[in-house]
Write a protein that holds these residues in place. Sequence first.
Motif, PDB file in Angstrom:
ATOM      1  N   PRO A   1       2.282   3.971  10.442  1.00 24.73           N
ATOM      2  CA  PRO A   1       1.884   3.340   9.180  1.00 24.73           C
ATOM      3  C   PRO A   1       0.664   2.415   9.282  1.00 24.73           C
ATOM      4  CG  PRO A   1       4.264   3.268   9.410  1.00 24.73           C
ATOM      5  CD  PRO A   1       3.714   3.746  10.723  1.00 24.73           C
ATOM      6  N   PRO A   2       0.574   1.527  10.285  1.00 32.05           N
ATOM      7  CA  PRO A   2      -0.626   0.681  10.331  1.00 32.05           C
ATOM      8  C   PRO A   2      -1.908   1.458  10.618  1.00 32.05           C
ATOM      9  CG  PRO A   2       0.906   0.040  12.084  1.00 32.05           C
ATOM     10  CD  PRO A   2       1.560   1.106  11.280  1.00 32.05           C
TER      11      PRO A   2
ATOM     12  N   VAL B   1       1.566   6.919   0.221  1.00 33.33           N
ATOM     13  CA  VAL B   1       0.667   5.912  -0.323  1.00 33.33           C
ATOM     14  C   VAL B   1       0.949   5.756  -1.818  1.00 33.33           C
ATOM     15  CG1 VAL B   1      -1.756   5.298  -0.702  1.00 33.33           C
ATOM     16  CG2 VAL B   1      -1.073   6.458   1.392  1.00 33.33           C
ATOM     17  N   ALA B   2       1.033   4.512  -2.264  1.00 29.85           N
ATOM     18  CA  ALA B   2       1.247   4.225  -3.684  1.00 29.85           C
ATOM     19  C   ALA B   2       0.030   4.677  -4.483  1.00 29.85           C
ATOM     20  CB  ALA B   2       1.489   2.728  -3.877  1.00 29.85           C
ATOM     21  N   PRO B   3       0.229   5.076  -5.745  1.00 31.97           N
ATOM     22  CA  PRO B   3      -0.914   5.522  -6.552  1.00 31.97           C
ATOM     23  C   PRO B   3      -1.952   4.424  -6.783  1.00 31.97           C
ATOM     24  CG  PRO B   3       1.173   5.949  -7.693  1.00 31.97           C
ATOM     25  CD  PRO B   3       1.488   5.230  -6.434  1.00 31.97           C
TER      26      PRO B   3
ATOM     27  N   ALA C   1      -5.097   1.543   8.230  1.00 39.83           N
ATOM     28  CA  ALA C   1      -6.435   1.206   8.730  1.00 39.83           C
ATOM     29  C   ALA C   1      -7.445   2.301   8.396  1.00 39.83           C
ATOM     30  CB  ALA C   1      -6.389   0.979  10.241  1.00 39.83           C
ATOM     31  N   LEU C   2      -7.034   3.554   8.504  1.00 39.15           N
ATOM     32  CA  LEU C   2      -7.946   4.643   8.176  1.00 39.15           C
ATOM     33  C   LEU C   2      -8.238   4.698   6.679  1.00 39.15           C
ATOM     34  CD1 LEU C   2      -6.645   7.360  10.629  1.00 39.15           C
ATOM     35  CD2 LEU C   2      -8.885   6.291  10.625  1.00 39.15           C
ATOM     36  N   ILE C   3      -7.256   4.413   5.852  1.00 41.66           N
ATOM     37  CA  ILE C   3      -7.497   4.350   4.411  1.00 41.66           C
ATOM     38  C   ILE C   3      -8.421   3.168   4.099  1.00 41.66           C
ATOM     39  CG2 ILE C   3      -6.413   3.927   2.163  1.00 41.66           C
ATOM     40  CD1 ILE C   3      -3.971   5.477   3.263  1.00 41.66           C
TER      41      ILE C   3
ATOM     42  N   MET D   1       0.819  -1.183   0.000  1.00 42.11           N
ATOM     43  CA  MET D   1       0.000   0.000   0.000  1.00 42.11           C
ATOM     44  C   MET D   1       0.871   1.258   0.000  1.00 42.11           C
ATOM     45  SD  MET D   1      -2.729   1.208   2.842  1.00 42.11           S
ATOM     46  CE  MET D   1      -4.289   0.936   2.087  1.00 42.11           C
ATOM     47  N   TYR D   2       2.058   1.154   0.553  1.00 45.18           N
ATOM     48  CA  TYR D   2       2.936   2.314   0.644  1.00 45.18           C
ATOM     49  C   TYR D   2       4.087   2.211  -0.341  1.00 45.18           C
ATOM     50  CZ  TYR D   2       0.602   3.180   5.101  1.00 45.18           C
ATOM     51  OH  TYR D   2      -0.326   3.414   6.066  1.00 45.18           O
TER      52      TYR D   2
END
Length: 113
Positions: A75-76, A8-10, A80-82, A1-2
């Motif tokens: 990061p976690p 954050v990766a596109p 989680a929010l994303i 994901m990162y």
Amino acid sequence: MYSGYLKVAPVCPDCGEELHHQRADDAPPYVVIFIVGHVVISALLAVEVAYHPPVWLHMALWLPLTIIMSLALLPPVKGALIGMQWALRMHGFGGESDELPSKDGGLSPARPE
């Protein structure tokens, strides 16, 4: 994901979900501060009541623990929010754009219909 520590990766490398439009903003640091603050302050008070260590020992123990926990949880918590935004179809995940404020102060659709 990162693609970096918090960048954050596109797109998701596994499923191809577009992530470029996600907006976690300031929520992850607030959640991390809430969690770390409760854990560290509870432990600090328990140690103080049980052992009465000197102040220098408190500083040597709790400052590094606070920094390490904050950096490890960021990061976690952001992920989680994303994920929560994705599950609730917020901020572009639902296939529809969010509403933008109009010039007259009201809310108008981001796309003309």
